[in-house]
Structure formats: structure tokens, C-alpha cells
Scaffold this motif. Structure first.
Motif, PDB file in Angstrom:
ATOM      1  N   LEU A  82      -1.531 -11.135  -2.627  1.00 58.01           N
ATOM      2  CA  LEU A  82      -1.406  -9.696  -2.867  1.00 58.01           C
ATOM      3  C   LEU A  82      -1.164  -8.941  -1.569  1.00 58.01           C
ATOM      4  O   LEU A  82      -0.343  -8.015  -1.514  1.00 58.01           O
ATOM      5  CB  LEU A  82      -2.659  -9.170  -3.575  1.00 58.01           C
ATOM      6  CG  LEU A  82      -2.554  -7.758  -4.147  1.00 58.01           C
ATOM      7  CD1 LEU A  82      -1.493  -7.684  -5.243  1.00 58.01           C
ATOM      8  CD2 LEU A  82      -3.900  -7.285  -4.699  1.00 58.01           C
ATOM      9  N   ARG A  83      -1.853  -9.337  -0.520  1.00 56.19           N
ATOM     10  CA  ARG A  83      -1.631  -8.683   0.778  1.00 56.19           C
ATOM     11  C   ARG A  83      -0.224  -8.949   1.288  1.00 56.19           C
ATOM     12  O   ARG A  83       0.413  -8.059   1.885  1.00 56.19           O
ATOM     13  CB  ARG A  83      -2.683  -9.163   1.785  1.00 56.19           C
ATOM     14  CG  ARG A  83      -4.081  -8.615   1.498  1.00 56.19           C
ATOM     15  CD  ARG A  83      -5.120  -9.218   2.413  1.00 56.19           C
ATOM     16  NE  ARG A  83      -6.441  -8.614   2.192  1.00 56.19           N
ATOM     17  CZ  ARG A  83      -7.588  -9.115   2.658  1.00 56.19           C
ATOM     18  NH1 ARG A  83      -7.567 -10.220   3.396  1.00 56.19           N
ATOM     19  NH2 ARG A  83      -8.727  -8.514   2.392  1.00 56.19           N
ATOM     20  N   SER A  84       0.280 -10.147   1.057  1.00 53.55           N
ATOM     21  CA  SER A  84       1.650 -10.473   1.477  1.00 53.55           C
ATOM     22  C   SER A  84       2.658  -9.646   0.697  1.00 53.55           C
ATOM     23  O   SER A  84       3.647  -9.150   1.266  1.00 53.55           O
ATOM     24  CB  SER A  84       1.917 -11.969   1.264  1.00 53.55           C
ATOM     25  OG  SER A  84       1.045 -12.764   2.040  1.00 53.55           O
ATOM     26  N   ALA A  85       2.426  -9.486  -0.612  1.00 59.09           N
ATOM     27  CA  ALA A  85       3.323  -8.682  -1.436  1.00 59.09           C
ATOM     28  C   ALA A  85       3.294  -7.224  -0.998  1.00 59.09           C
ATOM     29  O   ALA A  85       4.339  -6.553  -0.949  1.00 59.09           O
ATOM     30  CB  ALA A  85       2.929  -8.808  -2.905  1.00 59.09           C
ATOM     31  N   SER A  86       2.120  -6.724  -0.653  1.00 60.55           N
ATOM     32  CA  SER A  86       1.995  -5.343  -0.180  1.00 60.55           C
ATOM     33  C   SER A  86       2.748  -5.150   1.133  1.00 60.55           C
ATOM     34  O   SER A  86       3.473  -4.159   1.312  1.00 60.55           O
ATOM     35  CB  SER A  86       0.521  -4.983   0.003  1.00 60.55           C
ATOM     36  OG  SER A  86       0.383  -3.710   0.600  1.00 60.55           O
ATOM     37  N   ALA A  87       2.603  -6.103   2.040  1.00 62.22           N
ATOM     38  CA  ALA A  87       3.306  -6.005   3.327  1.00 62.22           C
ATOM     39  C   ALA A  87       4.823  -6.027   3.112  1.00 62.22           C
ATOM     40  O   ALA A  87       5.567  -5.284   3.772  1.00 62.22           O
ATOM     41  CB  ALA A  87       2.877  -7.151   4.241  1.00 62.22           C
TER      42      ALA A  87
END
Length: 257
Positions: A82-87
Motif C-alpha cells: 500500500l505504501r508503494s502504491a501511494s508513492a
């Protein structure tokens, strides 16, 4: 809409569907346990409504699910996803983000809280410890596999999916059952709307969340949609209305400063 690939720091490739929006605001979706970016079509309906309101949308398959790379499904892995998708969404020009998450994905979202996320809507969220009868969920053969190898395969039954099975571990079941509500609620930093169905299947989840909300430092609200089942897919119109109102109140058109 564009099919995209997002690579996480651990080298896992996530499959996603991205649609640009107006301005700098985007909605990132987090699906439930062993589901996919469509979430039984609920996310497709919600994404369409968000795009009509001007948001960009990004729907991703978590690692080990859908068309993404194989991986053992755990909260820690999905937090990184999820953090990767947000970035990635920020890199596309959408640094003002909201999250719409369902069930297990809601737990992941509360743990992840990506830096550019300013508000969340969580349907059917898991927010506290629960005793799941795993022997009624999985077969004896699957549980034997888990006992012997530490992991087990679960057939993928998502409509249209080419994936044969997902893999879960003992840690996955612990993630599902042993939730430290005080810890996740006290660090919940963004305005969060919790939405549950009014049917009996969501009663325990609703009660857990209602009990814990006083621990949350950020603005929160709990809404129960009368008669709806877990995830409120049968009253998605009500979810759309509640979510758009929440994001209109808490997601600015531009990032301050």
C-alpha cells in the motif's frame, strides 16, 4: 483506464488499474482478504463515483493476490504494498490522497497510513481481536498443510481471476485474529470514516470499533447501514454517498504549504 505495474522495495510487482483525475487528488483502494482490485465489483463502482467527483483512482492487487506477483499474504507485506502504491500515485502528480479500504484491507490501511494519505473510508474494518473458527473456514487437509509446512494454499475464487491459489501462513491467521486495537487506534492520524452493515454478521465488528473509537486522536465517525451485509456491497449507493461527503469535508483540493 491504464493497466500499471508497481514494484515494491522487496521486488514484488503489483498489478493495478489507474485512471487520472482533475487536480492533485487521488483515491487509493485496499481490498479484503484474498480478494483483488475489483473487490467483487464494489471497488469498480466506487472508483467510478470518485472519478466523477474529480479524483484520480488507483486499484491494485496486493502481493499474492489477483495478477500481482506471488507472495505469502500477510499484513506486513500488504502494508509495504500500500505504501508503494501511494508513492507511485504521488509520482504521477497526486500527492493529496484518500484511501478506501475493505475488511482485511482496512486493517492494512490503518497500519500503513502512507504519508500522503489525508483521509480514509473503511468498510467492514477489523479493529480488534476476534476468535475465528478456522476449522470451519478451511478444510482439514489445508490445516494439516499449514501445520506441516507453515503455509497453506487457498484456491482463488475471484471472478475472472487467472490465479490458481493464494498462499497464507500462520502469521496470516495471527494477523487476522490478534489485533492490538489500542495500538492501531492511538496512532490513527487521519480523519477516518468507519462503515458497517447493519446485518448480524457485522455486529461484533461494529461493537469492537464503537468501543475503541474514543482512543483515536483524529476525527472519526461510525456509520451503520441498516440491513446491509458485511462490506455493504448490497447498499453501495449508501457507501458512495457517505464516502463522498467524508472526502469532501476532509480531502483538500491542494496540499497545504
Amino acid at each position: 483506464m491504464a493497466e500499471v505495474t508497481i514494484t515494491t522495495p522487496r521486488g514484488v510487482r503489483l498489478a493495478g488499474t489507474f485512471e487520472p483525475g482533475q487536480g492533485t487528488r487521488g483515491v487509493l483502494f485496499a481490498h479484503g482478504f484474498l480478494s483483488d482490485r475489483h473487490s467483487s465489483l464494489r471497488f469498480d463502482i466506487l472508483a467510478s463515483a470518485y472519478r466523477t467527483a474529480g479524483f484520480a483512482t488507483l486499484q491494485v492487487d496486493f502481493s499474492g493476490c489477483g495478477a500481482s506477483d506471488d507472495a505469502v499474504v500477510t499484513v506486513a507485506g500488504e502494508v509495504e504494498d500500500l505504501r508503494s502504491a501511494s508513492a507511485w500515485l504521488t509520482e504521477q502528480g497526486y500527492p493529496v490522497q484518500a484511501v478506501h479500504a475493505h475488511s482485511f484491507g482496512a486493517l492494512v490501511a490503518m497500519h500503513a497510513q502512507p504519508a500522503d494519505v489525508v483521509a480514509m473510508v473503511l468498510t467492514g474494518a477489523l479493529t480488534g481481536p476476534m476468535n475465528y473458527p478456522w476449522d470451519q473456514v478451511f478444510s482439514a487437509a489445508q490445516l494439516d498443510e499449514l501445520e506441516e509446512h507453515g503455509v497453506m494454499r487457498v484456491p482463488d475464487d475471484n471472478a475472472g481471476s487467472a490465479r490458481e491459489f493464494s498462499v497464507i501462513s500462520r502469521q496470516t491467521l495471527a494477523d487476522y485474529s490478534l489485533i492490538d486495537q489500542e495500538a492501531i487506534f492511538r496512532r490513527l492520524r487521519v480523519p477516518t470514516l468507519f462503515v458497517y452493515g447493519g446485518a448480524e454478521e457485522d455486529a461484533e465488528l461494529t461493537a469492537l470499533t464503537r468501543e475503541g473509537l474514543p482512543l483515536v486522536p483524529a476525527p472519526t465517525r461510525l456509520e451503520v447501514v441498516d440491513g446491509a451485509r458485511h462490506g455493504v456491497r448490497d447498499r453501495i449507493d449508501a457507501v458512495v454517498e457517505l464516502a463522498l461527503d467524508w472526502f469532501a469535508e476532509h480531502v483538500p483540493h491542494e496540499r497545504a504549504g
